[in-house]
Design a protein around this motif. Structure first.
Motif, PDB file in Angstrom:
ATOM      1  N   ILE A  63       0.755  40.140 -27.951  1.00 48.14           N
ATOM      2  CA  ILE A  63       1.604  39.195 -28.682  1.00 48.14           C
ATOM      3  C   ILE A  63       1.397  37.797 -28.118  1.00 48.14           C
ATOM      4  CG2 ILE A  63       3.970  38.496 -29.131  1.00 48.14           C
ATOM      5  CD1 ILE A  63       3.471  40.752 -30.838  1.00 48.14           C
ATOM      6  N   LEU A  89      16.411  21.913 -34.563  1.00 53.97           N
ATOM      7  CA  LEU A  89      15.956  23.090 -33.822  1.00 53.97           C
ATOM      8  C   LEU A  89      15.419  24.154 -34.765  1.00 53.97           C
ATOM      9  CD1 LEU A  89      18.743  23.360 -31.124  1.00 53.97           C
ATOM     10  CD2 LEU A  89      16.369  22.742 -30.782  1.00 53.97           C
ATOM     11  N   HIS A  90      15.985  24.215 -35.966  1.00 57.13           N
ATOM     12  CA  HIS A  90      15.487  25.200 -36.923  1.00 57.13           C
ATOM     13  C   HIS A  90      14.045  24.895 -37.298  1.00 57.13           C
ATOM     14  CE1 HIS A  90      16.883  21.836 -39.334  1.00 57.13           C
ATOM     15  NE2 HIS A  90      16.218  22.300 -40.361  1.00 57.13           N
ATOM     16  N   ALA A  96      11.793  25.813 -34.290  1.00 51.31           N
ATOM     17  CA  ALA A  96      11.600  27.266 -34.220  1.00 51.31           C
ATOM     18  C   ALA A  96      10.632  27.728 -35.297  1.00 51.31           C
ATOM     19  CB  ALA A  96      12.949  27.981 -34.372  1.00 51.31           C
ATOM     20  N   LEU A  97      10.787  27.208 -36.522  1.00 55.69           N
ATOM     21  CA  LEU A  97       9.923  27.648 -37.617  1.00 55.69           C
ATOM     22  C   LEU A  97       8.477  27.260 -37.377  1.00 55.69           C
ATOM     23  CD1 LEU A  97       9.790  28.953 -40.390  1.00 55.69           C
ATOM     24  CD2 LEU A  97      10.157  26.719 -41.399  1.00 55.69           C
ATOM     25  N   THR A 135       6.925  29.377 -34.681  1.00 60.28           N
ATOM     26  CA  THR A 135       6.677  30.734 -35.177  1.00 60.28           C
ATOM     27  C   THR A 135       5.464  30.781 -36.085  1.00 60.28           C
ATOM     28  OG1 THR A 135       9.049  31.070 -35.115  1.00 60.28           O
ATOM     29  CG2 THR A 135       7.774  32.676 -36.319  1.00 60.28           C
ATOM     30  N   TRP A 166       2.409  30.538 -33.970  1.00 59.90           N
ATOM     31  CA  TRP A 166       2.198  31.771 -33.216  1.00 59.90           C
ATOM     32  C   TRP A 166       1.598  32.841 -34.115  1.00 59.90           C
ATOM     33  CZ3 TRP A 166       3.801  31.452 -28.103  1.00 59.90           C
ATOM     34  CH2 TRP A 166       3.623  32.592 -27.357  1.00 59.90           C
ATOM     35  N   PHE A 167       2.116  32.966 -35.317  1.00 58.10           N
ATOM     36  CA  PHE A 167       1.657  33.967 -36.285  1.00 58.10           C
ATOM     37  C   PHE A 167       0.195  33.734 -36.650  1.00 58.10           C
ATOM     38  CE2 PHE A 167       2.983  37.195 -39.211  1.00 58.10           C
ATOM     39  CZ  PHE A 167       2.174  37.052 -40.309  1.00 58.10           C
ATOM     40  N   TYR A 186      -2.141  34.585 -33.728  1.00 56.66           N
ATOM     41  CA  TYR A 186      -2.388  36.016 -33.503  1.00 56.66           C
ATOM     42  C   TYR A 186      -3.493  36.517 -34.421  1.00 56.66           C
ATOM     43  CZ  TYR A 186      -1.552  41.032 -33.395  1.00 56.66           C
ATOM     44  OH  TYR A 186      -1.708  42.388 -33.282  1.00 56.66           O
TER      45      TYR A 186
END
Lengths: 116, 73
Positions: A16, A48-49, A52-53, A56, A59-60, A63
Protein backbone atom coordinates in the motif's frame (compact mmCIF):
# COMPACT_ATOMS: atom_id res chain seq x y z
CA UNK A 1 -6.16 -4.58 -13.73
CA UNK A 2 -7.42 -2.43 -16.56
CA UNK A 3 -4.24 -1.85 -18.51
CA UNK A 4 -2.45 -4.99 -17.49
CA UNK A 5 -2.87 -8.41 -19.05
CA UNK A 6 -3.70 -11.48 -17.03
CA UNK A 7 -0.10 -12.67 -16.77
CA UNK A 8 0.77 -9.61 -14.67
CA UNK A 9 -1.08 -11.17 -11.73
CA UNK A 10 1.84 -13.56 -11.27
CA UNK A 11 3.99 -10.66 -10.06
CA UNK A 12 4.04 -9.71 -6.38
CA UNK A 13 1.79 -6.69 -5.91
CA UNK A 14 3.31 -3.52 -4.46
CA UNK A 15 2.58 -2.62 -0.86
CA UNK A 16 0.00 0.00 0.00
CA UNK A 17 2.94 2.28 0.79
CA UNK A 18 5.05 2.37 -2.36
CA UNK A 19 7.33 4.85 -4.05
CA UNK A 20 4.84 6.17 -6.60
CA UNK A 21 1.99 6.40 -4.10
CA UNK A 22 4.04 8.45 -1.67
CA UNK A 23 5.28 10.74 -4.41
CA UNK A 24 1.89 11.31 -6.07
CA UNK A 25 0.26 11.70 -2.65
CA UNK A 26 2.76 14.40 -1.75
CA UNK A 27 2.19 16.06 -5.13
CA UNK A 28 -1.56 16.01 -4.49
CA UNK A 29 -1.04 17.54 -1.08
CA UNK A 30 1.20 20.24 -2.57
CA UNK A 31 -1.50 20.95 -5.18
CA UNK A 32 -4.14 21.37 -2.48
CA UNK A 33 -1.87 23.65 -0.45
CA UNK A 34 -1.09 25.69 -3.57
CA UNK A 35 -4.81 25.98 -4.25
CA UNK A 36 -5.27 27.33 -0.73
CA UNK A 37 -2.42 29.79 -1.07
CA UNK A 38 -3.60 31.13 -4.42
CA UNK A 39 -7.05 31.74 -2.93
CA UNK A 40 -5.52 33.57 0.04
CA UNK A 41 -6.47 30.91 2.56
CA UNK A 42 -4.16 29.44 5.21
CA UNK A 43 -2.24 26.76 3.35
CA UNK A 44 -2.37 23.90 5.86
CA UNK A 45 -5.44 24.59 7.95
CA UNK A 46 -7.98 25.34 5.21
CA UNK A 47 -9.81 22.97 2.90
CA UNK A 48 -8.91 19.75 4.71
CA UNK A 49 -11.45 17.85 2.65
CA UNK A 50 -9.67 19.00 -0.48
CA UNK A 51 -6.24 18.04 0.90
CA UNK A 52 -7.51 14.59 1.88
CA UNK A 53 -9.11 14.04 -1.53
CA UNK A 54 -6.05 15.12 -3.51
CA UNK A 55 -3.71 12.99 -1.38
CA UNK A 56 -6.00 10.00 -1.84
CA UNK A 57 -6.30 10.45 -5.61
CA UNK A 58 -2.51 10.71 -5.89
CA UNK A 59 -2.01 7.64 -3.70
CA UNK A 60 -4.50 5.62 -5.77
CA UNK A 61 -2.92 6.61 -9.08
CA UNK A 62 0.54 5.86 -7.66
CA UNK A 63 -0.40 2.34 -6.61
CA UNK A 64 -1.66 1.40 -10.07
CA UNK A 65 1.30 3.11 -11.68
CA UNK A 66 3.67 1.03 -9.54
CA UNK A 67 1.89 -2.14 -10.62
CA UNK A 68 2.18 -1.09 -14.28
CA UNK A 69 5.85 -0.20 -13.83
CA UNK A 70 6.65 -3.55 -12.18
CA UNK A 71 4.97 -5.37 -15.07
CA UNK A 72 6.90 -3.41 -17.69
CA UNK A 73 10.22 -4.06 -15.95
CA UNK A 74 9.37 -7.74 -15.61
CA UNK A 75 8.66 -8.07 -19.35
CA UNK A 76 11.94 -6.34 -20.18
CA UNK A 77 13.83 -8.65 -17.83
CA UNK A 78 12.12 -11.66 -19.35
CA UNK A 79 13.03 -10.56 -22.88
CA UNK A 80 16.63 -9.94 -21.86
CA UNK A 81 16.92 -13.34 -20.18
CA UNK A 82 15.35 -15.00 -23.22
CA UNK A 83 17.81 -13.28 -25.54
CA UNK A 84 20.73 -14.31 -23.37
CA UNK A 85 19.41 -17.86 -23.30
CA UNK A 86 19.08 -17.97 -27.12
CA UNK A 87 22.48 -16.44 -27.80
CA UNK A 88 24.89 -18.05 -25.35
CA UNK A 89 27.81 -17.56 -27.71
CA UNK A 90 27.67 -13.84 -27.01
CA UNK A 91 27.80 -14.26 -23.24
CA UNK A 92 30.79 -16.46 -22.44
CA UNK A 93 31.15 -17.61 -18.86
CA UNK A 94 34.80 -16.77 -18.56
CA UNK A 95 36.66 -13.75 -19.78
CA UNK A 96 35.33 -10.43 -20.87
CA UNK A 97 31.93 -10.20 -22.52
CA UNK A 98 31.85 -9.54 -26.22
CA UNK A 99 31.23 -6.12 -27.58
CA UNK A 100 27.82 -7.17 -28.90
CA UNK A 101 26.62 -8.60 -25.57
CA UNK A 102 27.71 -5.53 -23.63
CA UNK A 103 25.92 -3.32 -26.18
CA UNK A 104 22.75 -5.39 -25.79
CA UNK A 105 22.90 -5.14 -22.00
CA UNK A 106 23.37 -1.36 -22.24
CA UNK A 107 20.49 -1.08 -24.72
CA UNK A 108 18.14 -3.01 -22.48
CA UNK A 109 19.08 -0.98 -19.40
CA UNK A 110 18.49 2.21 -21.42
CA UNK A 111 15.10 0.87 -22.48
CA UNK A 112 14.30 0.28 -18.82
CA UNK A 113 15.28 3.86 -17.99
CA UNK A 114 13.20 5.20 -20.88
CA UNK A 115 10.06 4.08 -19.07
CA UNK A 116 10.27 7.31 -17.12
CA UNK B 1 -34.18 42.17 -19.53
CA UNK B 2 -36.82 39.48 -19.09
CA UNK B 3 -34.10 36.90 -19.55
CA UNK B 4 -32.19 38.42 -16.62
CA UNK B 5 -35.29 38.11 -14.44
CA UNK B 6 -35.77 34.51 -15.54
CA UNK B 7 -32.17 33.85 -14.61
CA UNK B 8 -32.68 35.37 -11.16
CA UNK B 9 -35.82 33.25 -10.64
CA UNK B 10 -33.98 30.08 -11.61
CA UNK B 11 -31.28 30.94 -9.08
CA UNK B 12 -33.66 31.53 -6.15
CA UNK B 13 -33.06 28.06 -4.73
CA UNK B 14 -29.34 28.73 -4.45
CA UNK B 15 -27.88 26.83 -7.39
CA UNK B 16 -28.05 27.67 -11.02
CA UNK B 17 -29.71 25.44 -13.55
CA UNK B 18 -27.57 26.92 -16.31
CA UNK B 19 -23.87 26.14 -16.20
CA UNK B 20 -22.46 29.49 -17.24
CA UNK B 21 -18.92 30.70 -17.24
CA UNK B 22 -19.89 34.23 -16.21
CA UNK B 23 -21.69 35.08 -13.00
CA UNK B 24 -24.64 37.35 -12.52
CA UNK B 25 -23.44 40.25 -10.36
CA UNK B 26 -26.91 40.59 -8.83
CA UNK B 27 -26.74 37.27 -7.05
CA UNK B 28 -23.01 36.44 -6.92
CA UNK B 29 -21.24 36.51 -3.57
CA UNK B 30 -17.75 36.05 -2.29
CA UNK B 31 -17.07 32.54 -1.02
CA UNK B 32 -17.52 32.61 2.75
CA UNK B 33 -15.15 30.26 4.64
CA UNK B 34 -17.30 30.38 7.77
CA UNK B 35 -20.23 28.81 5.88
CA UNK B 36 -18.82 25.78 4.09
CA UNK B 37 -20.79 24.03 1.39
CA UNK B 38 -21.44 20.87 3.42
CA UNK B 39 -22.61 18.93 0.37
CA UNK B 40 -19.29 19.44 -1.35
CA UNK B 41 -17.35 18.71 1.84
CA UNK B 42 -19.38 15.57 2.40
CA UNK B 43 -18.84 14.45 -1.19
CA UNK B 44 -15.11 15.08 -0.91
CA UNK B 45 -14.74 13.07 2.31
CA UNK B 46 -17.09 10.41 0.99
CA UNK B 47 -15.15 9.93 -2.23
CA UNK B 48 -11.93 9.89 -0.18
CA UNK B 49 -13.28 7.03 1.90
CA UNK B 50 -14.52 5.20 -1.21
CA UNK B 51 -11.12 5.51 -2.89
CA UNK B 52 -9.26 4.16 0.16
CA UNK B 53 -11.71 1.26 0.41
CA UNK B 54 -11.24 0.49 -3.30
CA UNK B 55 -7.46 0.63 -2.87
CA UNK B 56 -7.40 -1.77 0.08
CA UNK B 57 -9.80 -4.14 -1.66
CA UNK B 58 -7.73 -4.11 -4.86
CA UNK B 59 -4.56 -4.71 -2.84
CA UNK B 60 -6.00 -7.69 -0.99
CA UNK B 61 -7.31 -9.12 -4.28
CA UNK B 62 -3.87 -8.71 -5.83
CA UNK B 63 -2.15 -10.41 -2.88
CA UNK B 64 -4.63 -13.30 -3.01
CA UNK B 65 -4.19 -13.69 -6.78
CA UNK B 66 -0.40 -13.64 -6.43
CA UNK B 67 -0.45 -16.29 -3.73
CA UNK B 68 -2.89 -18.47 -5.66
CA UNK B 69 -0.97 -18.32 -8.92
CA UNK B 70 2.37 -19.05 -7.32
CA UNK B 71 0.96 -21.86 -5.17
CA UNK B 72 1.91 -20.26 -1.88
CA UNK B 73 -1.46 -20.67 -0.16
Amino acid sequence: MGLLPDEAKVLPPPGIVNRNSVWFGLCGWATAMLHNSLNRRPALKAGLHRQALFITVGWFIGYHLTKFENYKYATLDRDMSEYIRLHPEEFPDKGNSTWKSSRIRVLISVLRFSLY
Amino acid sequence: MPFGRLFIVLNMNGFSLFSVFSRNSFIASKPDPSKPNMLRVGLAFGSTAVLWALLFKQHSTDVHEYKTRNGLE
